[in-house]
Design an enzyme around this catalytic site. Structure first.
Site, PDB file in Angstrom:
ATOM      1  CB  THR A  13      -1.278   4.834  -2.748  1.00  0.00           C
ATOM      2  OG1 THR A  13      -1.885   4.942  -1.388  1.00  0.00           O
ATOM      3  CG2 THR A  13      -0.277   6.166  -2.982  1.00  0.00           C
ATOM      4  CB  SER A  17      -8.344  -3.243  -5.160  1.00  0.00           C
ATOM      5  OG  SER A  17      -9.164  -4.370  -4.283  1.00  0.00           O
ATOM      6  N   GLY A  18     -11.171  -2.046  -3.829  1.00  0.00           N
ATOM      7  CA  GLY A  18     -11.912  -1.610  -2.731  1.00  0.00           C
ATOM      8  C   GLY A  18     -12.108  -0.085  -2.398  1.00  0.00           C
ATOM      9  N   GLY A  20      -9.996   2.197  -2.120  1.00  0.00           N
ATOM     10  CA  GLY A  20      -9.249   3.320  -3.164  1.00  0.00           C
ATOM     11  C   GLY A  20     -10.231   3.447  -4.405  1.00  0.00           C
ATOM     12  CB  SER A 138      -7.312   0.233  10.611  1.00  0.00           C
ATOM     13  OG  SER A 138      -8.486  -0.725  11.306  1.00  0.00           O
ATOM     14  CE1 TYR A 151      -4.268  -3.571   8.105  1.00  0.00           C
ATOM     15  CE2 TYR A 151      -5.635  -3.422   9.956  1.00  0.00           C
ATOM     16  CZ  TYR A 151      -5.350  -3.258   8.762  1.00  0.00           C
ATOM     17  OH  TYR A 151      -6.445  -2.315   7.966  1.00  0.00           O
TER      18      TYR A 151
HETATM   19  N1  LIG Z   1     -11.353  -3.445   4.397  1.00  0.00           N
HETATM   20  C1  LIG Z   1     -11.339  -3.140   5.630  1.00  0.00           C
HETATM   21  O1  LIG Z   1     -12.093  -3.844   6.475  1.00  0.00           O
HETATM   22  C2  LIG Z   1     -10.377  -2.231   6.093  1.00  0.00           C
HETATM   23  C3  LIG Z   1     -10.533  -1.889   7.470  1.00  0.00           C
HETATM   24  C4  LIG Z   1      -9.637  -0.898   7.915  1.00  0.00           C
HETATM   25  C5  LIG Z   1      -8.809  -0.392   7.218  1.00  0.00           C
HETATM   26  N2  LIG Z   1      -8.694  -0.695   6.110  1.00  0.00           N
HETATM   27  C6  LIG Z   1      -7.548  -0.201   5.219  1.00  0.00           C
HETATM   28  O2  LIG Z   1      -7.891   0.291   3.945  1.00  0.00           O
HETATM   29  C7  LIG Z   1      -6.966   0.217   3.035  1.00  0.00           C
HETATM   30  C8  LIG Z   1      -7.751  -0.227   1.690  1.00  0.00           C
HETATM   31  O3  LIG Z   1      -7.705  -1.561   1.843  1.00  0.00           O
HETATM   32  P1  LIG Z   1      -9.117  -2.247   1.150  1.00  0.00           P
HETATM   33  O4  LIG Z   1     -10.044  -2.699   2.169  1.00  0.00           O
HETATM   34  O5  LIG Z   1      -9.713  -1.345   0.097  1.00  0.00           O
HETATM   35  O6  LIG Z   1      -8.425  -3.439   0.546  1.00  0.00           O
HETATM   36  P2  LIG Z   1      -8.117  -3.918  -0.821  1.00  0.00           P
HETATM   37  O7  LIG Z   1      -9.477  -3.936  -1.897  1.00  0.00           O
HETATM   38  O8  LIG Z   1      -7.267  -5.114  -0.888  1.00  0.00           O
HETATM   39  O9  LIG Z   1      -7.165  -2.799  -1.344  1.00  0.00           O
HETATM   40  C9  LIG Z   1      -6.015  -2.527  -1.163  1.00  0.00           C
HETATM   41  C10 LIG Z   1      -5.143  -1.643  -1.890  1.00  0.00           C
HETATM   42  O10 LIG Z   1      -3.690  -1.505  -1.555  1.00  0.00           O
HETATM   43  C11 LIG Z   1      -2.888  -1.741  -2.723  1.00  0.00           C
HETATM   44  N3  LIG Z   1      -1.760  -2.211  -2.271  1.00  0.00           N
HETATM   45  C12 LIG Z   1      -1.410  -2.931  -1.317  1.00  0.00           C
HETATM   46  N4  LIG Z   1      -0.149  -3.130  -0.854  1.00  0.00           N
HETATM   47  C13 LIG Z   1       0.744  -2.312  -1.935  1.00  0.00           C
HETATM   48  C14 LIG Z   1       1.890  -1.845  -1.843  1.00  0.00           C
HETATM   49  N5  LIG Z   1       2.599  -2.708  -1.256  1.00  0.00           N
HETATM   50  N6  LIG Z   1       2.218  -1.084  -2.789  1.00  0.00           N
HETATM   51  C15 LIG Z   1       1.301  -0.384  -3.627  1.00  0.00           C
HETATM   52  N7  LIG Z   1      -0.196  -0.658  -3.547  1.00  0.00           N
HETATM   53  C16 LIG Z   1      -0.729  -1.712  -2.538  1.00  0.00           C
HETATM   54  C17 LIG Z   1      -3.598  -2.764  -3.514  1.00  0.00           C
HETATM   55  O11 LIG Z   1      -3.392  -3.040  -4.789  1.00  0.00           O
HETATM   56  P3  LIG Z   1      -2.057  -4.121  -5.228  1.00  0.00           P
HETATM   57  O12 LIG Z   1      -2.535  -5.227  -4.402  1.00  0.00           O
HETATM   58  O13 LIG Z   1      -2.327  -4.119  -6.889  1.00  0.00           O
HETATM   59  O14 LIG Z   1      -0.654  -3.614  -4.912  1.00  0.00           O
HETATM   60  C18 LIG Z   1      -5.098  -2.265  -3.350  1.00  0.00           C
HETATM   61  O15 LIG Z   1      -5.285  -1.371  -4.345  1.00  0.00           O
HETATM   62  C19 LIG Z   1      -5.932  -0.490   3.400  1.00  0.00           C
HETATM   63  O16 LIG Z   1      -5.064   0.604   3.695  1.00  0.00           O
HETATM   64  C20 LIG Z   1      -6.580  -1.123   4.611  1.00  0.00           C
HETATM   65  O17 LIG Z   1      -5.513  -1.611   5.610  1.00  0.00           O
HETATM   66  C21 LIG Z   1      -9.517  -1.831   5.335  1.00  0.00           C
END
Ligand SMILES: NC(=O)c1ccc[n+]([C@@H]2O[C@H](COP(=O)([O-])OP(=O)(O)OC[C@H]3O[C@@H](n4cnc5c(N)ncnc54)[C@H](OP(=O)(O)O)[C@@H]3O)[C@@H](O)[C@H]2O)c1
Length: 250
Positions: A13, A17-18, A20, A138, A151
């Site tokens: 899921t 992006s990012g 995933g 996280s 968060y």
């Molecule tokens: N980047 C960081 O520094 C960091 C640090 C710790 C944890 N994380 C965690 O890592 C995970 C991935 O984040 P990322 O950094 O890769 O950011 P990202 O590039 O913004 O990716 C977030 C992904 O989640 C999807 N998403 C968000 N809300 C959703 C919903 N309600 N239903 C279905 N899909 C949803 C987005 O797709 P759509 O917008 O198309 O729905 C996107 O594919 C997240 O859980 C985030 O909290 C990130």
């Protein structure tokens, strides 16, 4: 690549992006078939094009239970089973406690907590005995992060799920772990409600708190997800694996 996930079926899921997306690319390179989700259809198609093969896309919101039912009925039809679930969709915006709105709170908990809970619940019938569930938490799950408290608390809930579900699913030999990134170079910061300048400052601020002196790359999370997904981690369940350059470890 080692083909370590040959013939595995993986659902990711937040795969458009990012973290995933990088993980979907790596899983396919390791021999898996992946099903990726996200709300934005255009980005899903672009992601599928990047991944190139062995990928199915299903658009949907993880906080919408009908969307989840639709996702898993596509998986059932296409593959008939799941070996790996990467429950990774999530995110959050910043807001100080004193002024945060109800919708700020609900949006974060609906996606990161409720959405993840029902993603795993609805995937369960498709697991055969054995398998790996990876929950994206996280390193904020153990940190105080001003203005990012809803968060951080949502990610502490995710870490907690890994403990409880490890016990609930042990008879089925399904391993459940949480994976906790530190600051990673993805679009997440831009989506957190910061201006470009604030996002840049926040990124530099994070990097200065990381012993390794930089933000991580999505590929550095993907390689750990491969480890947790594969038999290389066959004796690991219930843990929270921080991949944060040491940020919350020292
Ligand atoms: N980047 C960081 O520094 C960091 C640090 C710790 C944890 N994380 C965690 O890592 C995970 C991935 O984040 P990322 O950094 O890769 O950011 P990202 O590039 O913004 O990716 C977030 C992904 O989640 C999807 N998403 C968000 N809300 C959703 C919903 N309600 N239903 C279905 N899909 C949803 C987005 O797709 P759509 O917008 O198309 O729905 C996107 O594919 C997240 O859980 C985030 O909290 C990130």
């Amino acid at each position: 690549m080692s083909n370590i996930l040959a013939n595995k079926v993986a659902v990711i899921t937040g795969g458009n992006s990012g973290i995933g997306l990088a993980t979907a690319q790596r899983f396919v390179a390791e021999g898996a078939q992946v099903v990726i989700t996200g709300r934005r259809e255009k980005d899903l198609e672009a992601a599928a094009a990047l991944i190139g093969k062995n990928v199915t896309t299903v658009a949907g919101d993880v906080s919408n239970l009908d969307d989840l039912d639709r996702l898993f009925s596509v998986v059932q039809e296409k593959h008939g089973r799941i070996d790996i679930l990467f429950a990774n969709a999530g995110g959050g915006t910043v807001a100080p406690l004193a002024t945060a709105s109800e919708s700020h709170f609900d949006q974060i908990f609906d996606t990161n907590v409720k959405g993840l809970f029902f993603t795993v619940q609805k995937a369960l019938p498709l697991f055969q005995d054995g398998g790996s569930i990876i929950l994206t938490s996280s390193n904020a799950n153990v940190l105080g992060v001003p203005t990012f408290t809803a968060y951080a608390a949502s990610k502490a809930a995710v870490r907690s799920f890994a403990r409880g579900w490890t016990l609930e699913l042990k008879e089925r030999n399904i391993r459940v772990n949480s994976l906790s990134p530190g600051p990673i170079e993805t679009p997440a910061l831009e989506k957190a409600g910061l201006s470009a300048e604030q996002a840049e400052q926040a990124a530099a601020g994070f990097a200065s708190q990381v012993p390794l002196g930089r933000r991580g790359k999505p590929e550095e999370i993907a390689s750990v997800a491969v480890f947790l997904a594969s038999d290389q981690s066959s004796y690991i369940t219930g843990i929270d694996l921080a991949v944060d350059g040491g940020m919350a470890q020292v």
